[in-house]
Write a protein that holds these residues in place. Structure first.
Motif, PDB file in Angstrom:
ATOM      1  N   ALA A 117       9.555  40.706   7.066  1.00 36.13           N
ATOM      2  CA  ALA A 117       9.810  39.805   5.946  1.00 36.13           C
ATOM      3  C   ALA A 117      11.142  40.118   5.275  1.00 36.13           C
ATOM      4  N   PHE A 118      11.397  41.406   5.025  1.00 33.63           N
ATOM      5  CA  PHE A 118      12.628  41.762   4.333  1.00 33.63           C
ATOM      6  C   PHE A 118      13.836  41.760   5.276  1.00 33.63           C
ATOM      7  N   ALA A 119      13.595  41.846   6.564  1.00 36.60           N
ATOM      8  CA  ALA A 119      14.690  41.641   7.529  1.00 36.60           C
ATOM      9  C   ALA A 119      15.146  40.186   7.477  1.00 36.60           C
ATOM     10  N   VAL A 120      14.183  39.264   7.354  1.00 38.95           N
ATOM     11  CA  VAL A 120      14.526  37.846   7.224  1.00 38.95           C
ATOM     12  C   VAL A 120      15.282  37.601   5.926  1.00 38.95           C
ATOM     13  N   ILE A 121      14.803  38.201   4.819  1.00 37.59           N
ATOM     14  CA  ILE A 121      15.479  38.041   3.531  1.00 37.59           C
ATOM     15  C   ILE A 121      16.910  38.573   3.602  1.00 37.59           C
ATOM     16  N   LYS A 122      17.083  39.715   4.259  1.00 39.63           N
ATOM     17  CA  LYS A 122      18.416  40.300   4.423  1.00 39.63           C
ATOM     18  C   LYS A 122      19.311  39.373   5.242  1.00 39.63           C
ATOM     19  N   MET A 123      18.780  38.822   6.317  1.00 38.08           N
ATOM     20  CA  MET A 123      19.544  37.917   7.174  1.00 38.08           C
ATOM     21  C   MET A 123      19.996  36.689   6.396  1.00 38.08           C
ATOM     22  N   LEU A 124      19.069  36.079   5.661  1.00 37.33           N
ATOM     23  CA  LEU A 124      19.403  34.867   4.914  1.00 37.33           C
ATOM     24  C   LEU A 124      20.406  35.159   3.807  1.00 37.33           C
ATOM     25  N   SER A 125      20.286  36.320   3.161  1.00 33.85           N
ATOM     26  CA  SER A 125      21.218  36.671   2.088  1.00 33.85           C
ATOM     27  C   SER A 125      22.636  36.873   2.617  1.00 33.85           C
ATOM     28  N   GLU A 126      22.753  37.190   3.915  1.00 35.87           N
ATOM     29  CA  GLU A 126      24.070  37.379   4.537  1.00 35.87           C
ATOM     30  C   GLU A 126      24.566  36.113   5.233  1.00 35.87           C
ATOM     31  N   ASP A 127      23.825  35.000   5.057  1.00 31.54           N
ATOM     32  CA  ASP A 127      24.200  33.718   5.677  1.00 31.54           C
ATOM     33  C   ASP A 127      24.334  33.825   7.198  1.00 31.54           C
ATOM     34  N   LYS A 128      23.366  34.505   7.810  1.00 36.19           N
ATOM     35  CA  LYS A 128      23.370  34.663   9.258  1.00 36.19           C
ATOM     36  C   LYS A 128      22.131  34.017   9.864  1.00 36.19           C
ATOM     37  N   LEU A 129      22.229  33.687  11.150  1.00 36.95           N
ATOM     38  CA  LEU A 129      21.068  33.259  11.923  1.00 36.95           C
ATOM     39  C   LEU A 129      21.031  34.100  13.195  1.00 36.95           C
ATOM     40  N   ILE A 130      20.146  35.063  13.204  1.00 38.25           N
ATOM     41  CA  ILE A 130      20.023  35.983  14.334  1.00 38.25           C
ATOM     42  C   ILE A 130      18.799  35.591  15.142  1.00 38.25           C
ATOM     43  N   PRO A 131      18.889  35.556  16.479  1.00 39.13           N
ATOM     44  CA  PRO A 131      17.702  35.241  17.281  1.00 39.13           C
ATOM     45  C   PRO A 131      16.514  36.094  16.867  1.00 39.13           C
ATOM     46  N   VAL A 132      15.358  35.468  16.759  1.00 40.98           N
ATOM     47  CA  VAL A 132      14.164  36.122  16.224  1.00 40.98           C
ATOM     48  C   VAL A 132      13.824  37.398  16.986  1.00 40.98           C
ATOM     49  N   LYS A 133      13.996  37.393  18.298  1.00 37.21           N
ATOM     50  CA  LYS A 133      13.640  38.559  19.101  1.00 37.21           C
ATOM     51  C   LYS A 133      14.527  39.758  18.798  1.00 37.21           C
ATOM     52  N   ARG A 134      15.738  39.502  18.297  1.00 38.42           N
ATOM     53  CA  ARG A 134      16.671  40.594  18.007  1.00 38.42           C
ATOM     54  C   ARG A 134      16.615  41.036  16.546  1.00 38.42           C
ATOM     55  N   LEU A 135      15.903  40.288  15.729  1.00 32.46           N
ATOM     56  CA  LEU A 135      15.951  40.513  14.285  1.00 32.46           C
ATOM     57  C   LEU A 135      15.424  41.896  13.885  1.00 32.46           C
ATOM     58  N   LYS A 136      14.304  42.323  14.487  1.00 30.72           N
ATOM     59  CA  LYS A 136      13.682  43.595  14.110  1.00 30.72           C
ATOM     60  C   LYS A 136      14.581  44.785  14.430  1.00 30.72           C
ATOM     61  N   SER A 137      15.332  44.658  15.510  1.00 30.71           N
ATOM     62  CA  SER A 137      16.198  45.770  15.898  1.00 30.71           C
ATOM     63  C   SER A 137      17.597  45.670  15.277  1.00 30.71           C
ATOM     64  N   TYR A 138      17.907  44.536  14.662  1.00 28.52           N
ATOM     65  CA  TYR A 138      19.254  44.329  14.116  1.00 28.52           C
ATOM     66  C   TYR A 138      19.457  45.117  12.823  1.00 28.52           C
ATOM     67  N   TYR A 139      18.395  45.164  11.987  1.00 23.61           N
ATOM     68  CA  TYR A 139      18.503  45.870  10.718  1.00 23.61           C
ATOM     69  C   TYR A 139      17.744  47.196  10.774  1.00 23.61           C
ATOM     70  N   ASN A 140      18.293  48.188  10.120  1.00 24.85           N
ATOM     71  CA  ASN A 140      17.666  49.506  10.041  1.00 24.85           C
ATOM     72  C   ASN A 140      16.528  49.450   9.015  1.00 24.85           C
ATOM     73  N   ILE A 141      15.317  49.781   9.456  1.00 28.74           N
ATOM     74  CA  ILE A 141      14.144  49.676   8.591  1.00 28.74           C
ATOM     75  C   ILE A 141      14.276  50.569   7.356  1.00 28.74           C
ATOM     76  N   ASN A 142      14.780  51.791   7.531  1.00 29.48           N
ATOM     77  CA  ASN A 142      14.933  52.710   6.405  1.00 29.48           C
ATOM     78  C   ASN A 142      15.917  52.172   5.366  1.00 29.48           C
ATOM     79  N   GLU A 143      16.981  51.521   5.843  1.00 32.10           N
ATOM     80  CA  GLU A 143      17.947  50.928   4.913  1.00 32.10           C
ATOM     81  C   GLU A 143      17.338  49.753   4.162  1.00 32.10           C
ATOM     82  N   LEU A 144      16.505  48.970   4.866  1.00 38.82           N
ATOM     83  CA  LEU A 144      15.823  47.846   4.207  1.00 38.82           C
ATOM     84  C   LEU A 144      14.910  48.352   3.088  1.00 38.82           C
ATOM     85  N   LYS A 145      14.138  49.394   3.376  1.00 43.76           N
ATOM     86  CA  LYS A 145      13.216  49.947   2.376  1.00 43.76           C
ATOM     87  C   LYS A 145      13.977  50.517   1.182  1.00 43.76           C
ATOM     88  N   LYS A 146      15.122  51.114   1.464  1.00 45.13           N
ATOM     89  CA  LYS A 146      15.931  51.678   0.395  1.00 45.13           C
ATOM     90  C   LYS A 146      16.534  50.586  -0.482  1.00 45.13           C
TER      91      LYS A 146
END
Length: 321
Positions: free
Chosen positions: A199-228
């Motif tokens: 959910a927060f990977a999607v929020i991060k993507m949208l806030s950066e005005d990007k459209l990343i393929p769904v299959k790559r989204l989970k690996s595109y952002y660092n989970i620890n950075e998202l939580k921080k």
């Protein structure tokens, strides 16, 4: 937003194209064109209601994106069945499939936009979704003029041109399916299923005005950075389940009834006029050819574009207050 609008654009064309093809279908299956227009649109809109209800239920359980990705494919199959039909029953069956796909497309598309867009611009962007149907109603008249008007002979004459007219929409509809792999699941649905990282990977993507393929989204952002960044460790999963009956109780009852009446009138008027325009214009005088009827219908449907943009502008203006 563009992907959803393109989807609603093709939706509108598919909703109303059978009414324009009624004369050709009548010649092929020896049934009154007036009866075909009425029966086909009744079946299409009837199964749109069924498709919308099914999509709403399935979308809450399987996800908005999952269902939305296949609705265009569903009605593309229906369009193919209609175009290749060997008898009237098969033609009506194709329209049933079209209606199911269209109903799901509209219901899930608006839900997806509503859950992704911020509340301060939500009404404006849900209004923009209807720019697609505005262009679609206008475009279907133009397509009818090309396929069923003076150029009808290029597509095999009155016995074959209507099949090309109904079947040509398969190509752009399937093309949209390719691009829809970029449409993300809504954060609200992901949180309701306990998938907070996504959910927060999607929020991060949208806030950066990007459209990343769904299959790559989970690996595109660092989970620890998202939580921080978003501090969602203690975020609770949404356990409350909505009930349809709530829409007809308390403060929601009056709004639901009003929206139902407005929707009923709008769809009724839109469908009625789109169905009867070609027949009405062609019956005004015996000297008016069917192609001339399509030209007049195209001119009249230009009003739908003006009405759509007016509604979007009003929504944007009233939102500021």
């Amino acid at each position: 937003m563009l992907l959803v609008v393109l989807g609603t654009f093709f939706d509108a064309i598919e909703q109303y194209n059978a009414g324009y093809a009624a004369t050709g279908v009548s010649a092929a299956f020896h049934i009154s064109a007036a009866a075909i227009s009425t029966q086909v649109e009744f079946i299409t809109f009837g199964f749109m209601a069924v498709g919308g209800l099914m999509a709403g239920y399935m979308g809450d359980n399987l996800g908005r994106r999952f269902l939305y990705s296949f609705n265009l494919g569903i009605y593309a199959i229906g369009a193919l069945i209609s175009a290749l039909s060997v008898n009237y029953i098969m033609f009506l069956l194709g329209r049933m499939v079209v209606g199911l796909g269209l109903g799901g497309e509209i219901a899930i598309g608006l839900t997806l936009i509503s859950e992704i867009m911020p509340t301060r611009i939500r009404s404006q962007f849900t209004g923009i979704v209807n720019v697609g149907p505005g262009f679609g109603i206008f475009a279907v008249a133009v397509l009818a003029l090309l396929f069923l008007g003076p150029y009808e002979g290029i597509f095999g004459g009155p016995y074959l041109a209507w099949r090309w007219f109904l079947g040509v929409l398969i190509l752009p509809a399937l093309l949209i399916l390719v691009y829809r792999r970029y449409i993300p699941e809504t954060p609200r649905f992901l949180i309701s299923k306990g998938r907070q990282d996504e959910a927060f990977a999607v929020i991060k993507m949208l806030s950066e005005d990007k459209l990343i393929p769904v299959k790559r989204l989970k690996s595109y952002y660092n989970i620890n950075e998202l939580k921080k960044q978003y501090k969602y460790n203690d975020l609770k999963t949404i356990t409350e389940k909505p009930h349809t009956s709530e829409l007809f109780k308390g403060r929601y009852a009056r709004r639901s009834l009003l929206l139902f009446v407005l929707s009923f009138i709008t769809f009724g008027v839109s469908a009625s006029f789109t169905i009867i325009y070609p027949e009405l214009f062609s019956s005004v005088t015996s000297s008016l050819h069917l192609s001339s009827s399509f030209i007049l219908t195209t001119i009249v449907n230009f009003g739908t574009l003006l009405g759509t943009f007016t509604a979007v502008l009003l929504a944007a203006k009233t939102e500021r207050f």
